[in-house]
Each structure stands twice: as structure tokens, then as C-alpha cells.
Design a protein around this motif. Structure first.
Motif, PDB file in Angstrom:
ATOM      1  N   UNK A 116       3.401   7.861  -2.873  1.00  0.00           N
ATOM      2  CA  UNK A 116       2.353   8.821  -2.498  1.00  0.00           C
ATOM      3  C   UNK A 116       2.985  10.161  -2.125  1.00  0.00           C
TER       4      UNK A 116
ATOM      5  N   UNK B 150       0.830  -1.207   0.000  1.00  0.00           N
ATOM      6  CA  UNK B 150       0.000   0.000   0.000  1.00  0.00           C
ATOM      7  C   UNK B 150       0.867   1.260   0.000  1.00  0.00           C
ATOM      8  N   UNK B 151       0.257   2.349  -0.443  1.00  0.00           N
ATOM      9  CA  UNK B 151       0.866   3.692  -0.360  1.00  0.00           C
ATOM     10  C   UNK B 151       2.212   3.785  -1.069  1.00  0.00           C
TER      11      UNK B 151
ATOM     12  N   UNK C 222      -3.452  -0.350  -1.927  1.00  0.00           N
ATOM     13  CA  UNK C 222      -4.267   0.862  -1.812  1.00  0.00           C
ATOM     14  C   UNK C 222      -3.456   2.127  -2.102  1.00  0.00           C
ATOM     15  N   UNK C 223      -4.130   3.089  -2.689  1.00  0.00           N
ATOM     16  CA  UNK C 223      -3.710   4.497  -2.747  1.00  0.00           C
ATOM     17  C   UNK C 223      -2.385   4.746  -3.471  1.00  0.00           C
TER      18      UNK C 223
END
Lengths: 443, 229
Positions: free
Chosen positions: B43, B39-40, B59-60
């Protein structure tokens, strides 16, 4: 035609259908739309006034006022953030948006908070340069709408507050009616000018606590794990909501009771959804204690905090700090009797004016009208707020010293008693003059 | 070229390195190996840099990025490109729900399908999906453009503001206040430009798309709209 009887009782109005209720029925029948207003609940609720401090006597030793120190500082975000927030006083300024408030009012909040050594908070509308410039410590709200949210402002913030809900309307989104969507507000929110804005109540990219844990992880990664991450929740199921907030990895929990204000919401929502802050603090603290996280994940409570006694009581029940919104607005000049003639012209009166959504605030606070907003001097208003925060702090210290405490955080539930059964049950402190805590030990 | 192998280094190491890049001027490209659905990834990047991710992400990915041009050689998890402000995110596989949520600028290009809530609350981003999109896509979309080569799920564009949605295939249902609108020359030109940015100009006929937008009936509160609020 029958002659009227000479025998009458005095005219009697219904307690159920009182004058206010009748006026609301007539208003609803005439307009066909629910009543929208600002502020928090206006009904009488069990509150901090229903608690008293016991003070020192034979079994407690007080501190001398003016000579012996009673510290007031608080550190927020010690769990994971590399740069926790250090505040001189445990009274913070709650999130209120630019849009709902004028730029002058936002600047005044920043000025007042900075003088007092505390933080202020953005709101559902992004960060303005005036607010950032005048706020020594600024918390940047991360809301479902994400209006104005951007990377560079996020990096300028001192902390991030993810808003799951607020006390005035747990489960509801924001509103900003067209009268207040000026060119600047429209640009910051990427909306057409003059529309009635309806903010979403659910975040767009996460659902539930498992997702939120990953969202918090993302925000930590974006900000290099520097900034504390708060989670704001409206008081409704405080034990389980607090436990879930801890599970998501939040540094700080902001728990907002139903007395907390809103810029604009349906009156039925404000008055009938959520629970009073008095009833929410002990379950939240219990959840933190059960998880071994009390004082490790800090708890900020809000909703109807008005004076130093309220601050002291909230801290005695286990909070680390409080937050004020409505009271801060009053300190700036909201509902000031000096504008009485104009309140009357708007069909209200000083102390009752709550049509903030209409943007016609005579005090220049809840408006985007340039002429009205110019009435508020941000420097003078900021000074008033700082004075008020100082008084609240001095009052809380006075009480804490009387209870023998050298720090506000040393206040504890054992310093309190309750005046009513309801307050005793909600705050889990004894009814005054007794040892009886309703619900404890099976009674 | 800077290579980061996420089997030997952490996402924290990677993001910290990306955040050290200067705001101005081009940076040497990054290659990320073995993302393994972490995830991430990448970012909050604010730099003119090419980032090639060799595999699927969680995610993200690319959340809140500015300037960066990210290629994901695999599928992307929830919220890819959320709140992106500029640059490019190119997903070569499928994307999970809330792709491009609240995106403010740049281009999110998805070669495969996107799940529910694609482009939710978008605020200026351009999104091109070469496959289908799921339900509630474009919910409360404020500004920006979304192009869908395939089908759209239920409640497309619910409570839409001024975003423009172009869908080639059938739409299961339209959300509140979302209507089909006339395709004028300006819209065909706009769509052609988006297809060009997606590398599909000349291969897909703009005439096959329908434009959807706001009927603007819910922009002000009105008693007769009570059922829609």
C-alpha cells in the motif's frame, strides 16, 4: 353583515406556530424543497454556560496570576504514532473544506493557527498548497467522498482525521451547491463544474468498526506508522462510539456536538439530529476510563466552543483539547456588522447570515467568487484568529489558576458545579450549592 | 529481484522496503511469497516497480498506489486498489467488495468476478472485470471507465456522475439516474483500447457491450426529484 365586537383581547401569536415556523411553512410551500443552510444548530441547548467553576477558597489553593506557570501544551497521538502532534495550546481548528471556504479563508486559518502554535484541518475537498504552506501543523481529513485524496498530500500531512460523522449531521453527507463548484473546486473534486454536489455519508471501502480497524491499519502502513490517526464522530451515542473508536485503533477521538457547524445541510438535520456537546463529554470520558485509555487515546471535543471558559470547562470534564470552527470563522470576519448593508440585501442580517451554500458571502469567507474572496486579507484575518486563540488560552489559564491548577489538563469535574438540573445531569457535576448529581446514587 | 517471504517477514517490513524505493527511475522487481491473505500488502507505493504477489491477499492490497504494477496470483480481499492513482493492479482471481473504490487513475484488471460496490466513487481509474460484478457497483462514480464482461448486480451506477460503464451481460437493475446510452464510434474505440490494455482485444467483440452513463437528472436539486435524493 354583523358589526365587529368592540371587545378584543390583544392579538396573541401561537408559541407553537411562531413567526419563524410560519415563515418556514410558507417557504416550504413556495419552493417544495427543504431549507439548506450553513452553521450549527440555533436552538437554545444546555451548554457550557450552565456550568460554573468553584474556584479556590478554604480547601483549595490558587496560583498567582502572571507569576506562577499554568501550562497549556498538549500532545496528540501518543498511542501508536511515531510522530505525535505537539501543540502549544489545546484549541485546534476544525476541518472546513476548500470549496466551502475560499482559498484566502483557508490560508488565513493556517496562518492564525500557526502563529498560535496549534493545528488546522483540511476538509471535504482536499489539501490546497496555500493551506499546507501556511499551516505549521495540518490534519488531513479522510472523508467518505475522498475528494482530492491522494498519496503525496497524505504524506505531507501531520495527522490524518477519518471522518465518520460530524455534530451538525450525524449520519449525513456533505453538500456543496453548484454556485460554489468553480473550475478549481471541480478539478480538485473530479466533478463537473456547477452541479449540486452530494457527498456520500458512508465510506466506500469499509463498513463498521471491524472494517475500520483494517482501514486504520492500511493508513498506518501507507504512512509508515508516523502520523497520528484521529477519528471524528458526531455526538449521538458517545459511550459506545468512543469505545468502538478505541477498538479500531484510533490515536485520537474528535467528538463533535450538535452545535458544530456545517457548510451546508438541511436545516431539519442540523436542528433535530445529534446531541449537545455538554451531554456527550462525560460518557465519552467514561468509556475511555473504563477501557483504561483516558489520556492515552486523546479526546478532542467541539461544537459551540466560544471562549476560554468553554475551553476550561471542556477540559475539566475530561477532554484533552477542543476544536473550533464557527468561532474561528467569526474571528476571520464572518457575519461582521461592517457588511450589514449587504447582509440586508441578501435578506439577512449580521449575526444571522447562514446562506453559506449560495456562495455570496459579503465577508469573502464562504464563497468561491473571486471578487468577494479578495475582500479577505489572509494575513490580517490570520492575525485576528491568532489574537482570538491567544485570548481563549489566557482566559482558560486564568480560570485554571483560580482553581489551583498548574496545567489546563489538571482541571477536573470536581472544579465544576451546574446551574440547572439538566446541566448537572448531563455533565455529572453537582447542582450549585448542593452535593446532588442527578442520577448518581439512585437519585 | 527482491523476494519477501511473509512467513518470515512482516507486512510492515515489506511496505517499509517498498516506500524506500525512489520516486523516479525503474526499481528492481519484488516477489512476495506466502501472502496468506494478509491485509495492506503493498500500500502507498510510489515507485516504478513490478510487484508479483504469489497468492491471495486480504483487505486493501495496492491501496493508494502510484506507478507500481502489481500482480496478485490469487483472490483479493475488500478494497483492492482503493484510491489507486496510476499503474496497474492485476488480480488473477476474484475480488471482494469495493474493488477500485475512489480510484483516480491506472488500470485495475480482475480476471474473475468482483463483488458489491466495484468501482464505487471512482475518480478516473479504469476497471476491467472479466467476470460479473455485484450490486451497487459504480455508485457515485465520478470519472473513469469500467468494463464488465459478465453480468452486473442491482443498482448499477446509482447516482452516477461522468464515469462510463460498459457491460456485456445482463444488468439486474439500474440505480438512480443511470441509463443505457448509445454506443458511438468514440465509445467503441475507447472500449477497444481498454480491451487491448486487458489483453483481450480481438477476442471479445465491442459490439456486444452496452454503455451506461448518467442521465444527469440529479445534478441539480429539484422539487420533482425529491423521491430520488
Amino acid at each position: 353583515m354583523t358589526a365587529p365586537s368592540p371587545f378584543h383581547t390583544l392579538p396573541r401569536k401561537s408559541a407553537t406556530f411562531d413567526d419563524y415556523t410560519l415563515s418556514e411553512i410558507r417557504r416550504a410551500a413556495a419552493t417544495g424543497i427543504y431549507d439548506i443552510r450553513g452553521g450549527g444548530t440555533k436552538r437554545k441547548l444546555p451548554h457550557f454556560d450552565d456550568l460554573l467553576f468553584l474556584g479556590a477558597s478554604m480547601s483549595r489553593y490558587p496560583l498567582e496570576g502572571y507569576r506562577e506557570k499554568c501550562a497549556t501544551n498538549v500532545t496528540l497521538g501518543t498511542r501508536f504514532a511515531k510522530k505525535p502532534i505537539e501543540l502549544k495550546i489545546p484549541v485546534t481548528i476544525a476541518g472546513m473544506s476548500f470549496g466551502a471556504l475560499s482559498a484566502q479563508a483557508k490560508e488565513a486559518l493556517g496562518r492564525g493557527a500557526s502563529i498560535a502554535g496549534t493545528s488546522t484541518t483540511t476538509g471535504d475537498g482536499g489539501m490546497t498548497p496555500e493551506e499546507r504552506g501556511q499551516s505549521q501543523t495540518l490534519v488531513y481529513q479522510y472523508l467518505p467522498s475522498r475528494y482530492g485524496m491522494n498519496l503525496r498530500d497524505l504524506k505531507k500531512a501531520d495527522a490524518i482525521e477519518i471522518v465518520v460523522g460530524q455534530g451538525a449531521k450525524p449520519g449525513g453527507g456533505g453538500m456543496l451547491l453548484g454556485q460554489k463548484i468553480s473550475d478549481r473546486v471541480a478539478e480538485m473534486r473530479s466533478l463537473p463544474k456547477g452541479i449540486d454536489q452530494r457527498s456520500a455519508c458512508r465510506h466506500p471501502d469499509w463498513t463498521g468498526a471491524d472494517d475500520l480497524e483494517l482501514k486504520i491499519l492500511e493508513l498506518r502502513e501507507i504512512t509508515d506508522w508516523e502520523k497520528p490517526i484521529y477519528l471524528k464522530i458526531g455526538a449521538s451515542r458517545p459511550y459506545y462510539d468512543t469505545a468502538l473508536a478505541v477498538k479500531t485503533g484510533a490515536d485520537v477521538i474528535v467528538l463533535d456536538g450538535m452545535q458544530g457547524g456545517t457548510a451546508a445541510s438541511q436545516d431539519v438535520f442540523i436542528e433535530h439530529v445529534g446531541i449537545p456537546i455538554l451531554s456527550a463529554i462525560r460518557p465519552a470520558v467514561q468509556a475511555l476510563q473504563d477501557l483504561g485509555m483516558h489520556r492515552k487515546v486523546q479526546l478532542i471535543v467541539s461544537g459551540g466552543i466560544r471562549n476560554g471558559a468553554d475551553v476550561a470547562k471542556a477540559l475539566a470534564l475530561g477532554a484533552d483539547a477542543v476544536s473550533i470552527g464557527s468561532a474561528a470563522m467569526v474571528a476571520l470576519g464572518d457575519n461582521d456588522p461592517r457588511w450589514e448593508a449587504e447582509y440586508q440585501a441578501l435578506g439577512s442580517t449580521a449575526g444571522a447570515y447562514d446562506d453559506w451554500h449560495e456562495g455570496l458571502d459579503p465577508a469573502g469567507i464562504t464563497t468561491q467568487d473571486p471578487a468577494l474572496a479578495a475582500r479577505l486579507d489572509p494575513v490580517a484575518a490570520g492575525r485576528r484568529l491568532a489574537n482570538y486563540l491567544s485570548v481563549m488560552t489566557l482566559e482558560a489559564q486564568t480560570i485554571a489558576r483560580a482553581c489551583g491548577k498548574s496545567h489546563l489538563h489538571n482541571l477536573e469535574p470536581e472544579d465544576l458545579c451546574a446551574l440547572t438540573l439538566e446541566a448537572a445531569a448531563m455533565a455529572q457535576v453537582p447542582l450549585a450549592g448542593t452535593g446532588w448529581v442527578p442520577g448518581r446514587n439512585g437519585f | 529481484m527482491t523476494t519477501f517471504d511473509l512467513e518470515t517477514k512482516t507486512v510492515r517490513d515489506l511496505n517499509a522496503a517498498l516506500h524506500r524505493l525512489p520516486l523516479t527511475g525503474s526499481a528492481a522487481p519484488f516477489q512476495i511469497l506466502n501472502p496468506n491473505g494478509e491485509h495492506s500488502i503493498a500500500v502507498g507505493v510510489d515507485a516504478d516497480v513490478e510487484i508479483a504477489i504469489d497468492g491471495p491477499v486480504g483487505y486493501f492490497c495496492g491501496g493508494m498506489c502510484r506507478q507500481a504494477r502489481i500482480t496478485i496470483d490469487g483472490n483479493a480481499g475488500q478494497g483492492v486498489g482503493e484510491n489507486m492513482e496510476s499503474g496497474l493492479i492485476h488480480v488473477k482471481g476474484d475480488a471482494s467488495q469495493s474493488a477500485g473504490a475512489t480510484g483516480r487513475g491506472g488500470l485495475l484488471l480482475i480476471e474473475g468476478n468482483a463483488s458489491a460496490r466495484c468501482g464505487i466513487s471512482m475518480k478516473g481509474v479504469d476497471i476491467v472485470v472479466k467476470g460479473d460484478i455485484g450490486h451497487l457497483s459504480g455508485f457515485m462514480a465520478q470519472t473513469g471507465r469500467m468494463v464488465v464482461f459478465g453480468e452486473a448486480g442491482e443498482s448499477l451506477g446509482d447516482s452516477l456522475y461522468e464515469a462510463r460503464l460498459y457491460v456485456r451481460g445482463p444488468v439486474a437493475s439500474l440505480g438512480a439516474d443511470c441509463i443505457a446510452k448509445e454506443m458511438r464510434d468514440t465509445h467503441r474505440a475507447e472500449l477497444y483500447d481498454l480491451l487491448t490494455a486487458a489483453g483481450e482485444a480481438g477476442r471479445v467483440d465491442v459490439g456486444e457491450f452496452t454503455r451506461y452513463g448518467s442521465a444527469r437528472q440529479l445534478y441539480t436539486f429539484h422539487v420533482d426529484n425529491a423521491g430520488a435524493y
